[in-house]
Design a protein around this motif. Structure first.
Motif, short mmCIF file in Angstrom:
data_model
loop_
_atom_site.label_atom_id
_atom_site.label_comp_id
_atom_site.label_asym_id
_atom_site.label_seq_id
_atom_site.Cartn_x
_atom_site.Cartn_y
_atom_site.Cartn_z
N ALA A 232 0.85 -1.20 0.00
CA ALA A 232 0.00 0.00 0.00
C ALA A 232 0.88 1.25 0.00
CB ALA A 232 -0.91 0.01 1.22
N VAL A 233 0.37 2.31 -0.59
CA VAL A 233 1.09 3.58 -0.64
C VAL A 233 1.16 4.20 0.75
CG1 VAL A 233 1.06 5.92 -1.63
CG2 VAL A 233 0.39 3.95 -3.04
N ASP A 234 2.30 4.80 1.09
CA ASP A 234 2.45 5.54 2.34
C ASP A 234 2.18 4.65 3.55
OD1 ASP A 234 3.06 7.85 3.83
OD2 ASP A 234 0.95 8.37 4.04
N ASN A 235 2.84 3.52 3.60
CA ASN A 235 2.64 2.59 4.70
C ASN A 235 3.57 2.91 5.85
OD1 ASN A 235 1.35 0.44 5.93
ND2 ASN A 235 1.76 -0.99 4.25
N TRP A 236 3.29 2.37 7.04
CA TRP A 236 4.13 2.61 8.22
C TRP A 236 3.85 1.51 9.24
CZ3 TRP A 236 -0.60 4.80 7.51
CH2 TRP A 236 -1.48 4.81 8.58
N PHE A 237 4.63 1.54 10.33
CA PHE A 237 4.30 0.66 11.44
C PHE A 237 4.39 1.43 12.74
CE2 PHE A 237 8.92 0.05 11.64
CZ PHE A 237 9.17 -0.16 13.00
N GLU A 238 3.67 0.92 13.74
CA GLU A 238 3.62 1.55 15.06
C GLU A 238 4.22 0.59 16.08
OE1 GLU A 238 -0.16 3.23 16.08
OE2 GLU A 238 -0.42 4.14 14.07
N PRO A 239 5.29 1.00 16.76
CA PRO A 239 5.91 0.11 17.75
C PRO A 239 4.92 -0.42 18.78
CG PRO A 239 7.35 1.96 17.30
CD PRO A 239 6.07 2.25 16.58
N GLY A 240 3.99 0.43 19.24
CA GLY A 240 3.02 -0.02 20.22
C GLY A 240 2.21 -1.21 19.73
#
Length: 369
Positions: A232-240
């Motif tokens: 997906a475009v502009d993906n990320w992850f969150e440590p929490g």
């Protein structure tokens, strides 16, 4: 696995302090100033002076989280009665009698506001009803649990083992696609259901969901759980969320040892390396570890803490993080919701949804300390 209590003898006393703060300072806020007796609903948030913020809406998800809170193992006067009131309000205010399911929100007068049906809300209804039914064993509660499970399977389910994040009031497609966070809470809801009854259909759905998350959401390079499907475009992850997923997988005999558990176990060190600065859990990172948002949120701190205790590789680290939670986020009037990148308090209101995270954290710690 080393014994945390033996390895770090200061832990039990500190845990008792934090738990006492929760039961004597935080939970009573939602029995007193945070409770709208006329609506029989929690206000969305309190200000630092314990006054409700101006009412714009009430969310079914917030009602469900508080239902979980008051049907969890807290020994609080009036908890059982409050849980009953919240269960009735969930049905009275949010249930869609025409199309089935539950509306996202109602307005200050109790009329449906956002009439869409979202997976996040329905996951928390399953989660809360499973816990509540485990306490009271009433037929109406189990009927509601069964209805929510059926709706999720029949309305939100997709052919690839995932679930749509949002649908319209009449269940028509909004092309939302699947998103990580609702799916994680659906996994949590399935686990809560299996904790109170044998259910072959739920067990199969949980295993299929775990396999689909591995296929569609796990970054193959680092094992982290992405917020949107891979590619997906502009993906990320969150440590929490990495720590939250790790806890769910590690604590489940059904999921522990599976492919998804192996990925999140591998990703733990990566999420710590890039997503924890000192004792602060950062909010958002790019998939290659680049910082996107350094906000520190109490829920992420709580998820890291209970995951650490379960991982149990360092009692000293658990003690350090518990001290940090107490020092940086708890105060005499309740808690701080957020701190900014410099550690300054950036959000001082207290949402009704946050005690859920603190309750699950403390219950996770209680099993290890």
């Amino acid at each position: 696995m080393p014994d945390l209590r033996t390895a770090q003898p200061e832990l039990p006393a500190l845990f008792e302090q934090v738990q006492t703060h929760f039961t004597q300072r935080i939970v009573p806020l939602w029995q007193g100033p945070g409770w709208n007796a006329e609506m029989a609903l929690p206000f969305e948030a309190l200000d630092p002076q314990h006054q409700p913020l101006p009412v714009q809406r009430y969310r079914a998800m917030a009602c469900a989280r508080q239902l979980y809170l008051f049907s969890s193992r807290i020994e609080q006067p009036g908890a059982r009665e409050r849980a009953g009131a919240l269960f009735r309000s969930l049905q009275r205010h949010f249930h869609d009698a025409e199309h089935g399911g539950w509306f996202y929100s109602i307005d200050a007068q109790g009329k449906p506001l956002d009439r869409r049906k979202d997976l996040y809300t329905h996951a928390f209804i399953i989660f809360a009803c499973a816990h509540y039914w485990g306490q009271v064993r009433e037929q109406l509660v189990e009927s509601t649990l069964n209805a929510a499970l059926s709706i999720v399977a029949e309305r939100f389910g997709r052919d690839d083992g995932l679930y749509e994040a949002s649908l319209d009031e009449d269940w028509s497609d909004l092309h939302s696609g699947p998103l990580q966070n609702p799916l994680m809470h659906l996994a949590e809801a399935f686990l809560a259901t299996l904790a109170v009854r044998d259910d072959a259909a739920v067990q199969s759905a949980l295993q299929n969901l775990a396999a689909a998350m591995q296929t569609h959401f796990v970054d193959p390079d680092h094992g982290v759980m992405l917020e949107k499907p891979r590619g997906a475009v502009d993906n990320w992850f969150e440590p929490g969320h990495q720590f939250e997923w790790f806890y769910l997988l590690e604590s489940s005999p059904l999921l522990r040892g599976g492919e998804l558990h192996a990925s999140l176990d591998r990703a733990f060190a990566y999420a710590e390396q890039y997503g924890v600065k000192g004792t602060a859990v950062l909010s958002m990172l790019g998939s290659e570890g680049q910082l996107r948002d350094a906000t520190q949120r109490i829920w992420a701190q709580a998820e890291y803490l209970r995951a650490l205790a379960l991982r149990c590789n360092s009692a000293d680290k658990v003690l350090t993080q518990l001290l940090a939670l107490q020092r940086d986020f708890l105060h005499a009037g309740g808690w701080y919701e957020c701190r900014d990148a410099n550690g300054a308090v950036s959000r001082s209101d207290m949402p009704s949804t946050t005690p859920y995270h603190l309750a699950t954290c403390l219950q996770g710690l209680e099993q290890q300390i």
